[in-house]
Design a protein around this motif. Structure first.
Motif, PDB file in Angstrom:
ATOM      1  N   ASN A 339      50.480  42.130  25.000  1.00 25.85           N
ATOM      2  CA  ASN A 339      48.943  42.921  24.839  1.00 25.85           C
ATOM      3  C   ASN A 339      48.702  43.387  26.364  1.00 25.85           C
ATOM      4  O   ASN A 339      48.017  44.461  26.257  1.00 25.85           O
ATOM      5  N   TYR A 342      50.487  46.695  26.645  1.00 29.34           N
ATOM      6  CA  TYR A 342      49.697  47.747  25.647  1.00 29.34           C
ATOM      7  C   TYR A 342      48.578  48.216  26.619  1.00 29.34           C
ATOM      8  O   TYR A 342      48.305  49.635  26.477  1.00 29.34           O
ATOM      9  N   LEU A 380      50.517  48.498  16.639  1.00 28.41           N
ATOM     10  CA  LEU A 380      50.824  47.539  17.892  1.00 28.41           C
ATOM     11  C   LEU A 380      50.340  46.317  17.836  1.00 28.41           C
ATOM     12  O   LEU A 380      50.984  45.417  17.993  1.00 28.41           O
TER      13      LEU A 380
END
Length: 477
Positions: A339, A342, A380
């Motif tokens: 994450n 991301y 995602l």
């Protein structure tokens, strides 16, 4: 005692009756009955850990007063670190000791050194991560003189142990909850009605969506080497909705039942799967935890100030800590790290606050872009959830590899087949209902609320009765 159990269906009305009809004369009597109910609720898990909860409560209550009473900097620091050290020490012993001991032994074996680590045979106290963070935020705020210490032990005890949020949040702040428990509550029918709506919708999320998805997510993840690409894709999607329905369902039930007692809790989810980028997703997912790390770790580290390299460092620290908070397993650390990756492009391009308001489509070309962004962000999130759900990082990579390399998209029979595609239809209907309710908290309320409530209860009875999966995922954290 689960919120979705028959025992709780008996417990809650009894507490409600005593609270409003027997102990309703004063604020103190209202708080006392809620504390007794909370301690009984917690003792139903394991009465031995009730002593740990009481000790943690008294520790932060006492150290908070000591920090406020003294002006001597070194003395204040002593009481502060005493509280922080003991609280984090409990977490380290019960939640992380075995993980570090086993990981260190594995590392030694990689270098050819044999070791037999001493492991603790202990059960993780339910809710320890949540009530520990309640106490930590309270002590930190007193230390930095943001709030005054609470001298009423009953009021403070209720802040820490209030049963709707005790075992899985939301993580409350003293600035929000303490002022509410320090005044006598008066019954408000409209608020109570909102609470019933929100509790019922949370129950739908849990027993209809989360538990239904769990049946197939578990079957697919547990046998992923034999699954084809289509089944593995469905497994990732089902788990995404399982964990959302499970955790946001719990939060809705906690917020809803709390309204029955005239107390408002912090909103913990705000339709995260309608986010247009991962930064927006994290502003809408587990809001109380994200904001806790932001206020007590990210900002003290410098936040978004300073050089880009320091900003990147701070982001990775926050996300890895968030992953580690969820559990002592490398898969959770990997989930947090992914994450952070991301989030990194958004930070570097200064686009991490581009989508603040809830998406509101106008059905034009820009809306097509918004829809594409929502789907992309959801994909995602699903890929990251694979690491969260997998037993090991190796399993997670193998799952993803097979998902993309198998190439077989035929329908696949599962041993526990009951209503696979019917469930997929339910998920789609659920998404539509959430989309139409994304600007509200209680999707059942509003026009035709009676019909919505009846349909929700019918779904709970029809599908929840046959649920195989009763526990809440976040009870293990």
């Amino acid at each position: 005692m689960f919120f979705n159990s028959l025992t709780f269906a008996i417990f809650l009305p009894i507490v409600f009756f005593l609270y409003w009809f027997v102990f309703n004369k004063t604020k103190s009597s209202q708080n006392l009955i809620l504390i007794l109910a909370s301690y009984y609720f917690y003792s139903c898990w394991d009465w031995r850990f009730l002593f740990l909860l009481v000790f943690s409560t008294f520790l932060d209550y006492a150290t908070g007063i000591q920090i406020e009473k003294t002006e001597n900097a070194s003395t204040r620091k002593f009481w502060f670190w005493l509280s922080v050290g003991i609280n984090l020490g409990f977490l380290a012993i019960f939640k992380y000791y075995n993980f570090f001991a086993s990981s260190f032994a594995t590392l030694l074996s990689d270098f050819g050194l044999k070791s037999s680590p001493f492991l603790l045979d202990v059960v993780l106290p339910v809710g320890i991560s949540f009530y520990t963070f309640h106490g930590l935020s309270y002590v930190i705020d007193i230390y930095y003189k943001r709030i005054k210490a609470e001298y009423n032990f009953v009021d403070y005890s209720l802040f820490v142990s209030y049963f709707p949020l005790l075992v899985a949040g939301p993580i409350e702040r003293a600035t929000h909850l303490l002022p509410q428990v320090k005044v006598r509550r008066v019954f408000n029918f409209e608020k109570a009605k909102e609470g019933v709506y929100q509790f019922t919708w949370g129950l739908v999320k849990k027993v209809v969506i989360a538990d239904g998805c769990a049946t197939y997510a578990n079957a697919i993840f547990d046998h992923y080497p034999a699954m084809n690409s289509w089944s593995l894709i469905l497994g990732a999607i089902y788990f995404a909705f399982q964990i959302y329905g499970d955790f946001s369902g719990y939060s809705d039930m906690a917020l809803g039942m709390s309204k029955l007692f005239g107390i408002d809790l912090l909103r913990n989810f705000n339709y995260p799967y309608f986010s247009r980028d991962i930064a927006e997703f994290w502003r809408r997912w587990h809001i109380s935890l994200s904001s806790w790390f932001r206020d007590y770790v990210y900002i003290p580290l410098g936040g978004s100030k300073g050089s880009k390299s320091k900003q990147v460092r701070n982001v990775f620290i926050i996300f890895v800590l968030s992953g580690f908070w969820h559990g002592a397993n490398w898969t959770y650390l990997a989930w947090g790290f992914i994450n952070a990756l991301y989030f990194l492009p958004l930070l570097l391009l200064n686009k991490n606050r581009s989508n603040i308001e809830m998406v509101n489509l106008k059905w034009n070309l820009s809306s097509i872009k918004e829809i594409a962004s929502i789907f992309y962000t959801f994909i995602l999130a699903c890929l990251a959830w694979i690491f969260f759900r997998a037993n090991t990082i190796t399993d997670a990579f193998a799952y993803i590899k097979r998902m993309f390399s198998n190439g077989n998209f035929a329908s696949q029979y599962l041993a526990n087949e009951r209503y696979n595609y019917e469930l997929l239809a339910f998920v789609i209907v659920f998404v539509i209902v959430e989309w139409n309710s994304r600007f509200s908290i209680e999707p059942i309320s509003g026009r035709k609320s009676g019909l919505k409530l009846a349909l929700a209860i019918a779904a709970i009875i029809a599908l929840g009765t046959f649920s195989d999966y009763k526990e809440f995922i976040y009870f293990q954290f």
